[in-house]
Each structure stands twice: as C-alpha cells, then as structure tokens.
Design an enzyme around this catalytic site. Structure first.
Site, mmCIF file in Angstrom:
data_model
loop_
_atom_site.group_PDB
_atom_site.id
_atom_site.type_symbol
_atom_site.label_atom_id
_atom_site.label_comp_id
_atom_site.label_asym_id
_atom_site.label_seq_id
_atom_site.Cartn_x
_atom_site.Cartn_y
_atom_site.Cartn_z
ATOM 1 N N ILE A 94 0.899 -1.155 0.000
ATOM 2 C CA ILE A 94 0.000 0.000 0.000
ATOM 3 C C ILE A 94 0.941 1.209 0.000
ATOM 4 C CG2 ILE A 94 -0.238 -0.216 2.538
ATOM 5 C CD1 ILE A 94 -2.893 1.245 2.395
ATOM 6 N N SER A 95 0.690 2.175 -0.870
ATOM 7 C CA SER A 95 1.586 3.327 -0.992
ATOM 8 C C SER A 95 1.652 4.096 0.323
ATOM 9 C CB SER A 95 1.063 4.280 -2.069
ATOM 10 O OG SER A 95 0.926 3.616 -3.298
ATOM 11 N N ALA A 96 2.747 4.834 0.505
ATOM 12 C CA ALA A 96 2.827 5.736 1.657
ATOM 13 C C ALA A 96 1.716 6.778 1.530
ATOM 14 C CB ALA A 96 4.185 6.419 1.691
#
Ligand code: SAH
Length: 209
Positions: free
Chosen positions: A58-60
């Site tokens: 999951i992206s930052a």
C-alpha cells in the site's frame, strides 16, 4: 508515530502534501487501518508504505496525497486506476468523484481490496481482475486516470482513453526510482509535467496470477 487517522491527516497537511479542502476531507473519511493487513494495523497511521502480500505494498500516505492533489478530482469524474492493491487510493478517490474503475492483476489482492472497500462501506468502486496496462476501453473516456505501479514508458493506450479535458498521473521509468508524471489533455493538446522522484513496484504484464 501517528496514533490516529486524523493525526496522519494533520501530518499530511503540515508537511504540505494535502492542500485542497475536499481532498483533506476525503483523507479524513478514509481510515487507512481498514486497508492494511491485520498484522500491520498498529502501523496504519505511519507515513510509510506497508506490505499487503504478493510482494506488493500500500503506498505511503504522502504519495497517495501527492497523486490525489495532482489529479484534481471533480465530482463529475469517472476515474480509471491501474493497481488496486489494498483499495486505499480508490477509496480516497471514491469520495471525490462519481465512479472509480480499478484494475488489479493479482487475484488475492483484488479480493483483499474488495473486502476492504466493503468494510469501508464504499459502493462506487468497481474492481476488475485484469491486466490494466492497456487501460479499460469499455468505460472510456475517463476524466482522470491514475497508475499506481511503475510504467516503463508513457501509457499510450490509456492516453487514448482520456476525455477531451482530462488528467493522467503515473510513475514512469524502468528502475527502482521513477519519475512521477502528470499528463494534462486539453482537446488535441497533451502537456506533460514532471513531479519528482517516486518508487513504485513495477507493472506486471503477465495475465492474472
Ligand atoms: N493503489 C494501491 C497500491 C498499488 S501497489 C493502494 O492504494 O493500495 C501496485 C499494484 O499494482 C499491486 O497490487 C500490483 O499487483 C498491481 N499491478 C501490477 N501490474 C499490474 C497490471 N498490469 N494491471 C493491474 N494491476 C497491476
């Protein structure tokens, strides 16, 4: 460490990543804890990417914030996303636009995202288990397209699926570090801007796994 979703959103505002009122409210409404695997729940409100299985992340939150701001989402937009992952980015966008179509090539992640979106009671996101690298012709044209895995080059097929006034945001590059690119389409004109370095997992071109 950020102790709550609202503390995380405050950090994103203070650091200058979130700027627009309605985008801030969309991040406030989207509890990131609902989109991370159980074993990482205690890290959900830290501004870092987290593993979601299958070697994917999951992206930052700051990257989701930067991309959402660049996309200038409008209430009337139909959005296409490549790389559903956890469903978090799609969830943020769902509160800002009319409809989100999102493609995920990994079967387990597609169902992980479907469960997460259900928990978050989000209804205007449709997930497609497919390779999204050629876009999704059926629902085109799109007001906005967001790519959340690294494209080796500017995605021509997707650009052809953009509406006459529209925006595409994508990480472009073949290395570990890519360039975040925004393409703004206005009639027959396509303007390309560079928005700094980013590090996304590479696009997978194989069929569903
Ligand atoms: N937007 C996601 C993060 C994406 S991580 C989130 O908010 O959590 C990148 C995702 O792209 C991974 O889930 C990976 O499986 C997916 N992906 C990689 N290649 C793809 C392709 N060709 N088509 C669709 N999805 C792809």
């Amino acid at each position: 460490m950020e102790a709550s979703n609202s503390a995380l959103v405050s950090h994103l505002i203070n650091a200058g990543y979130l700027k627009t009122g309605r985008i801030i409210r969309a991040f406030e409404r989207t509890d990131r804890r609902l989109f991370v695997p159980k074993e990482f729940e205690m890290h959900a409100y830290i501004d870092e990417p987290l593993p979601i299985g299958g070697g994917q992340t999951i992206s930052a939150p700051h990257m989701a914030a930067i991309m959402t701001e660049l996309l200038k989402p409008r209430r009337t937009d139909t959005v296409f996303e490549v790389g559903t992952g956890s469903g978090y980015q799609a969830a943020v966008l769902s509160g800002l636009v009319k409809k989100v179509y999102t493609a995920e090539v990994d079967r387990k992640l597609a169902s992980f995202a479907a469960r997460n979106l259900k928990k978050a009671e989000i209804k205007n996101v449709d997930i497609f288990l497919k390779d999204g690298s050629e876009g999704l012709e059926y629902y085109a044209p799109y007001g906005k397209i967001i790519v959340t895995c690294a494209m080796p080059e500017m995605p021509r097929a997707m650009i052809s699926q953009l509406a006459r006034k529209s925006i595409l945001v994508a990480p472009v590059g073949t290395g570990r570090i890519q360039e975040l690119v925004r393409a703004i389409k206005s009639g027959d004109r396509l303007e390309t801007e560079h928005h700094g370095a980013c590090a996304f997992v590479p696009l997978r071109s194989a069929g569903p796994v």
